[in-house]
Scaffold this motif. Structure first.
Motif, PDB file in Angstrom:
ATOM      1  N   VAL A  11       0.843  -1.201   0.000  1.00  0.00           N
ATOM      2  CA  VAL A  11       0.000   0.000   0.000  1.00  0.00           C
ATOM      3  C   VAL A  11       0.875   1.247   0.000  1.00  0.00           C
ATOM      4  O   VAL A  11       0.656   2.196  -0.756  1.00  0.00           O
ATOM      5  CB  VAL A  11      -0.943  -0.008   1.224  1.00  0.00           C
ATOM      6  N   VAL A  12       1.901   1.231   0.844  1.00  0.00           N
ATOM      7  CA  VAL A  12       2.802   2.385   0.922  1.00  0.00           C
ATOM      8  C   VAL A  12       3.411   2.656  -0.456  1.00  0.00           C
ATOM      9  O   VAL A  12       3.435   3.788  -0.944  1.00  0.00           O
ATOM     10  CB  VAL A  12       3.897   2.133   1.970  1.00  0.00           C
ATOM     11  N   VAL A  15       0.766   4.093  -2.958  1.00  0.00           N
ATOM     12  CA  VAL A  15       0.466   5.508  -2.739  1.00  0.00           C
ATOM     13  C   VAL A  15       1.622   6.366  -3.235  1.00  0.00           C
ATOM     14  O   VAL A  15       1.421   7.400  -3.869  1.00  0.00           O
ATOM     15  CB  VAL A  15       0.172   5.779  -1.252  1.00  0.00           C
ATOM     16  N   HIS A  16       2.829   5.915  -2.984  1.00  0.00           N
ATOM     17  CA  HIS A  16       3.988   6.658  -3.486  1.00  0.00           C
ATOM     18  C   HIS A  16       3.922   6.788  -4.998  1.00  0.00           C
ATOM     19  O   HIS A  16       4.175   7.859  -5.547  1.00  0.00           O
ATOM     20  CB  HIS A  16       5.285   5.962  -3.071  1.00  0.00           C
ATOM     21  N   ILE A  18       1.291   6.780  -6.951  1.00  0.00           N
ATOM     22  CA  ILE A  18       0.253   7.745  -7.342  1.00  0.00           C
ATOM     23  C   ILE A  18       0.740   9.172  -7.116  1.00  0.00           C
ATOM     24  O   ILE A  18       0.611  10.040  -7.977  1.00  0.00           O
ATOM     25  CB  ILE A  18      -1.043   7.482  -6.537  1.00  0.00           C
ATOM     26  N   VAL A  19       1.339   9.390  -5.922  1.00  0.00           N
ATOM     27  CA  VAL A  19       1.769  10.749  -5.582  1.00  0.00           C
ATOM     28  C   VAL A  19       2.839  11.221  -6.553  1.00  0.00           C
ATOM     29  O   VAL A  19       2.805  12.358  -7.043  1.00  0.00           O
ATOM     30  CB  VAL A  19       2.273  10.800  -4.129  1.00  0.00           C
ATOM     31  N   PHE A  20       3.771  10.334  -6.859  1.00  0.00           N
ATOM     32  CA  PHE A  20       4.835  10.739  -7.776  1.00  0.00           C
ATOM     33  C   PHE A  20       4.274  11.012  -9.166  1.00  0.00           C
ATOM     34  O   PHE A  20       4.671  11.965  -9.825  1.00  0.00           O
ATOM     35  CB  PHE A  20       5.923   9.661  -7.834  1.00  0.00           C
ATOM     36  N   GLN A  23       2.744  14.263  -9.241  1.00  0.00           N
ATOM     37  CA  GLN A  23       3.711  15.332  -9.088  1.00  0.00           C
ATOM     38  C   GLN A  23       4.448  15.621 -10.390  1.00  0.00           C
ATOM     39  O   GLN A  23       4.805  16.749 -10.659  1.00  0.00           O
ATOM     40  CB  GLN A  23       4.701  14.950  -7.983  1.00  0.00           C
TER      41      GLN A  23
END
Lengths: 599, 425
Positions: A11-12, A15-16, A18-20, A23
């Motif tokens: 999961v971590v 999410v990373h 998606i965030v990247f 960005q």
């Protein structure tokens, strides 16, 4: 355990990812790349093409320091082609900002040159919106927390749906133009000028203050209305004043959508600052008294009444008052003013409403004397009263607006009238006064209050019948014989400075709780008392009653109100006499400043 | 030794110089790892099996701690962009949202972990109470815990102002007004906090310094003491039978911790430092006991809680954005102006009585919480959830906790303009 650990780690990681992705793959990068590609195909020479090829997406920004607070406008990050004339035919965001001669843009040897260069002005000075935002939701001010959405283009989610169509249109940007182009008849801002005209025509200025323009005190100050309020709020406040605040008593003016739009644009242009002004000139503006629009005085021998009628109509008096079949439901009926008031009264009241009605909320309008005279002439010419056939009909036509359908003193305009209309259902009060006194009040009115003299409207028989109607319909109690009261016909104490001083001491000890330390009827207890304690500085009222009545009210109280019989609390006849002298001294002293204000 | 071998051995030399030994492969190694590593030496070499039961601790203390670590890291990163100035703070927020890489996400993480920490610390306190873990010898650690709860609230509260939007401004205006209701010192306290009579530049600067320096340092120090005391008090609380080796019967001998008599070192009378250590000290593996090595058992549990914290926080930060409302307008209060949610219980009480809601009841609550271990001195019921012997204490505490939660829910969801009752549906 290990499985759970693995899932959580996954999961971590996810999410990373998606965030990247978010960005590093911005929308604006796609727009810029599209621009570079298009521009390359249209490039005239190799050099330009190479330049474009060398460019990579980046955040573009314009820092504007000249106009008020520093602005950071990153709009050109998406609207990168706004100054590139080759993109005039494209859709947003890659569209050239239109050139316009009206905006001062000029064509020099086939090339347009802007009057308002983006590098100097940025974008948000004219368009508003959020210059720092980089997603259209935030940059265009669609986020409803942002105070300045793009003027005339963007509406926000909580805005009233039925107004939305009115709140769009690029004419709203005139409000932004007027921040610098403050000239009253600037060609580029016709709607601001129209709004300003309406602001005076509809008497808005009588209640609202705008620094340097008007100084009304009844309504909220509008000097910074454009900074504080969004267009939807301004629209609603004008079109439907009570929608936002039920307690508002702003009249609902009969305005067309076009007029409301002009007013909204005018108000939106009020920001409290003029971007082109220096601090010194701002200070000068503040020192300068408000300029008054005074229409040119009319020639002496024109039709005064006709002119007055026109003025009363133009100035929207019926927005508050009742006049014929128009009823603003805030202020008294003017339909037969000539039967109740004379020239002098109306004229004095025009010039300073509080000289005749100390607690009136009517603003003092600053028309010219000639206009006042014309309006007075018109009002006192109104002499046809709607006399009812029966006393009940008379009550409905003449009394109900203040005293209410049920006679409880809660008519539609009662809230705005101070002192409040009498509650005719209060048996204790109605039975404590002789019938003659009510007849007298009906005939002559009550000075210093909104109760007019009815003797010219109704004859004695009608008045008597009306009172009888009130007694049977509202008071509903048999008149009982009055108790004998021990009141001297004259004040038992001779008037003197000492007597006034003694009266003041008693007043401070016993009366301030309700009547207030200023004797204006606004003591700390007054909020909980209905009817409100009498304003003892109401000079017309105090002058109209005798010492005998004052002393009687003090000693024996006023039944049906919070005024207690002070004789029960050990107040002597002499002390009541001192109090009467003190109360009179208040209005005699305060008469002077009122006169000064009335001049 | 040839130069070649020396070079080849450099990585290993560096490794051992830092970690002293390779990854543990024997029980001795497992013990050594916990003992010699600075970051791990807070762990005992061996840990009771009961301590590792997830259903006992629910990992709440660790949740709180990891959230604090995340707050520190994200907070420091945010500090690179933030300026505590009334003219710049809000613009910096817009920049964080608009153009700073990961700005929105950073702010979301910071915001939600702050809220999460308030919840986690509160739940941790409930866990400690309901398992009776504040009893001798852990009384003072409970007091430190209560102080940490207050510091957490205050840290979150001071951070609330920093975005300098309407939400922040009015929440702090309301929150500090609640402080102002204290008799005698109230107004002074409010002035000290705000540096002014209203919330403005001075207040922003004060809150910033409190938020980024004073409170984190205080929390760090107290957390260190909190952890250190856990070790010195013999690990987490557990029932007496948890110390018995599996398969052994409980001996019905009342174990009375005989206080070690300390005599002042006068003359030749001396005592070994070991004499100060509480409880029986035995050689590892010498007596039957119910323990396992911290490496890897405790470490794995901690790692799991950490990853879980991060995962949950990341998902929440991805789904919900930290609020940013209108720029501050001191002339235009929202209606209703609400304090941060964890103070809405107080605000709800304040709506009935300014003194009792703002000062009286919270003061009594905090005092009672701190006094808990000194009021309830009956031994027994330690280390078990909802122990029968502690029915009265637990009932009182649950009532207290539920009441506070209900008040917060009412204040948050059921109060509308003019603090009138509204339905959230």
């Amino acid at each position: 355990m290990r499985l759970a650990l693995a899932i959580a780690s996954l999961v971590v990681l996810l999410v990373h990812g998606i965030v990247f992705y978010d960005q590093f793959f911005h929308k604006w990068e796609r727009y810029q790349n599209a621009y570079f590609d298009q521009a390359r195909t249209q490039a005239r020479n190799e050099e330009e093409r190479a330049d474009l090829a060398a460019r990579s997406p980046r955040i573009e920004q314009i820092m504007v320091t000249q106009f008020g607070e520093t602005r950071v406008d990153r709009c050109t990050t998406c609207h990168i082609a706004s100054d590139d004339p080759r993109f005039a035919g494209l859709g947003q965001p890659l569209k050239t900002h239109p050139y316009s001669t009206a905006m001062g843009d000029v064509q020099v040897s086939g090339k347009w040159e802007r009057r308002h260069k983006f590098n100097d002005f940025g974008c948000t000075v004219c368009h508003e919106g959020q210059g720092r935002g980089l997603s259209d939701h935030y940059a265009h001010g669609e986020d409803h927390y942002w105070p300045d959405p793009l003027l005339g283009y963007v509406t926000q989610e909580p805005w009233r749906k039925d107004y939305l169509k009115n709140l769009k249109g690029k004419e709203y940007m005139q409000a932004a133009c007027a921040q610098c182009h403050t000239e009253e008849n600037f060609a580029g801002t016709p709607l601001v000028a129209r709004g300003r005209q309406l602001f005076f025509e509809n008497n808005c200025y009588g209640c609202h203050r705008i620094e340097g323009i008007s100084d009304g005190t009844l309504g909220p100050e509008l000097t910074e209305a454009g900074k504080k309020f969004k267009v939807d709020y301004l629209w609603e406040s004008i079109a439907d004043p009570r929608a936002g605040m039920a307690s508002s008593f702003m009249p609902k003016f009969q305005l067309s959508d076009g007029d409301i739009k002009a007013l909204v644009i005018f108000l939106k242009s009020r920001r409290g600052i003029n971007l082109t002004e220096t601090q010194l000139s701002q200070f000068r503006t503040r020192l300068r008294p408000a300029t008054v629009v005074e229409p040119a005085p009319a020639a002496a021998n024109v039709d005064l009444i006709g002119r007055g009628k026109q003025l009363v109509q133009d100035r929207a008096c019926a927005a508050c008052h009742k006049l014929g079949d128009k009823d603003g439901a805030i202020a008294p009926d003017l339909s037969f003013e000539g039967l109740m008031k004379d020239d002098q009264w109306v004229m004095d009241h025009f010039k300073n409403p509080r000289s005749r009605m100390p607690d009136s909320i009517m603003p003092g309008f600053r028309f010219s004397d000639v206009d006042f005279q014309a309006m007075t002439a018109y009002l006192v010419s109104l002499k046809t009263a709607p006399a009812g056939a029966t006393p009940a009909e008379t009550y409905k036509a003449l009394c109900q607006r203040c005293h209410g359908e049920k006679g409880d003193g809660l008519g539609p305009v009662a809230t705005y009238i101070d002192p409040a209309p009498r509650d005719l259902t209060k048996v204790a009060f109605m039975n404590s006064k002789p019938r003659e006194r009510f007849l007298e009040s009906l005939r002559k009115g009550v000075a210093g209050t909104s109760m007019p003299a009815w003797e010219k409207v109704l004859n004695d028989t009608q008045i008597d019948a009306l009172l009888a109607h009130v007694e049977t319909a509202f008071t509903k109690d048999k008149r009982r014989p009055l108790k004998a009261r021990n009141i001297a016909a004259q004040n038992p104490v001779p008037a003197s400075k000492e007597s006034i001083a003694r009266g003041e001491a008693i007043y401070l000890a016993r009366c301030t709780g309700c009547h207030g330390r200023k004797a204006d009827g606004k003591g700390p207890n007054s909020l909980d008392i209905v009817p409100r304690p009498r304003n003892l500085r109401n000079s017309p009222f105090v002058a109209s009653i005798s010492d005998q009545r004052l002393i009687e009210s003090i000693l024996y109280g006023i039944q049906g109100t919070a005024m207690p019989p002070w004789v029960d609390y050990g107040l002597s006849q002499k002390e009541a006499g001192d109090l009467a002298h003190f109360i009179r001294s208040l209005t005699q002293a305060s008469a002077r400043p009122q006169l000064r204000a009335g001049r | 030794m040839s130069v070649k071998t020396a070079l080849a051995e450099i990585p290993r030399t560096i490794w051992t110089s830092i970690f002293r030994h390779s990854l543990p492969s024997s029980e001795l190694g497992q013990a050594q790892t916990s003992f010699t590593n600075f970051f791990l030496h807070i762990h005992p070499v061996k840990v009771n099996r009961h301590t590792l039961k997830a259903t006992y601790t629910l990992g709440l203390g660790l949740f709180s701690f990891f959230l604090f670590v995340i707050l520190t890291v994200t907070g420091v990163l945010l500090m690179f962009y933030y300026v505590p100035s009334t003219t710049q703070a809000y613009d910096r927020m817009l920049d964080l949202r608009g153009s700073v890489a990961f700005g929105t996400f950073l702010r979301n993480m910071h915001r939600w972990s702050a809220h999460g920490m308030v919840i986690a610390v509160f739940l941790h306190m409930c866990r400690v109470f309901l398992t009776g873990s504040y009893k001798r010898p852990r009384e003072f650690n409970w007091v430190i815990g209560v102080i940490l709860l207050l510091l957490t609230l205050f840290g979150s509260f001071t951070g609330y102002l920093l975005p300098w939007d309407q939400l922040a401004f009015w929440a702090i205006t309301v929150g500090t007004a609640i402080a102002g209701y204290a008799p005698v010192v109230g107004a002074k306290m409010q002035f000290l906090l705000l540096g002014d009579t209203t919330v403005g530049q001075e207040a922003l600067l004060r809150f910033y310094v409190l938020h980024v320096v004073v409170i984190p340092l205080a929390i760090t120090l107290l957390v260190a003491i909190h952890f250190w005391r856990i070790r010195k008090d013999g690990g987490l609380s557990r029932p007496a039978e948890a110390d018995l080796a599996p398969g052994t019967e409980a001996v019905s001998v009342q174990v009375v911790a005989a206080p070690v008599e300390l005599k002042p070192a006068e003359g030749k009378q001396a005592f070994g430092l070991m004499g100060l250590v509480r409880g029986p000290f035995t050689k590892v593996g010498n007596t039957p006991e119910n323990t396992v090595y911290s490496w890897p058992n405790l470490l794995m549990a901690e790692l799991f809680v950490f990853i879980l914290t991060v995962a949950v926080l990341l998902v929440i930060s991805l789904m919900f954005h930290a609020p940013l409302e209108e720029p501050v307008n001191a002339m235009h209060p929202p209606n209703p102006a609400k304090a941060p949610w964890y103070f809405l219980g107080l605000q709800e009480l304040v709506s009935y009585s300014a003194f009792w809601g703002g000062v009286g009841i919270p003061g009594i609550e905090v005092a009672l919480l701190m006094m808990v271990p000194y009021l309830d001195r009956k031994p027994g019921g330690v280390g078990r959830w909802f122990a029968k012997e502690r029915l009265l204490a637990n009932t009182l505490f649950v009532t207290f906790a539920v009441l506070n939660v209900i008040l917060i829910i009412i204040g948050t969801l059921f109060r509308g303009p003019n603090w009138e009752f509204v339905s959230p549906w």
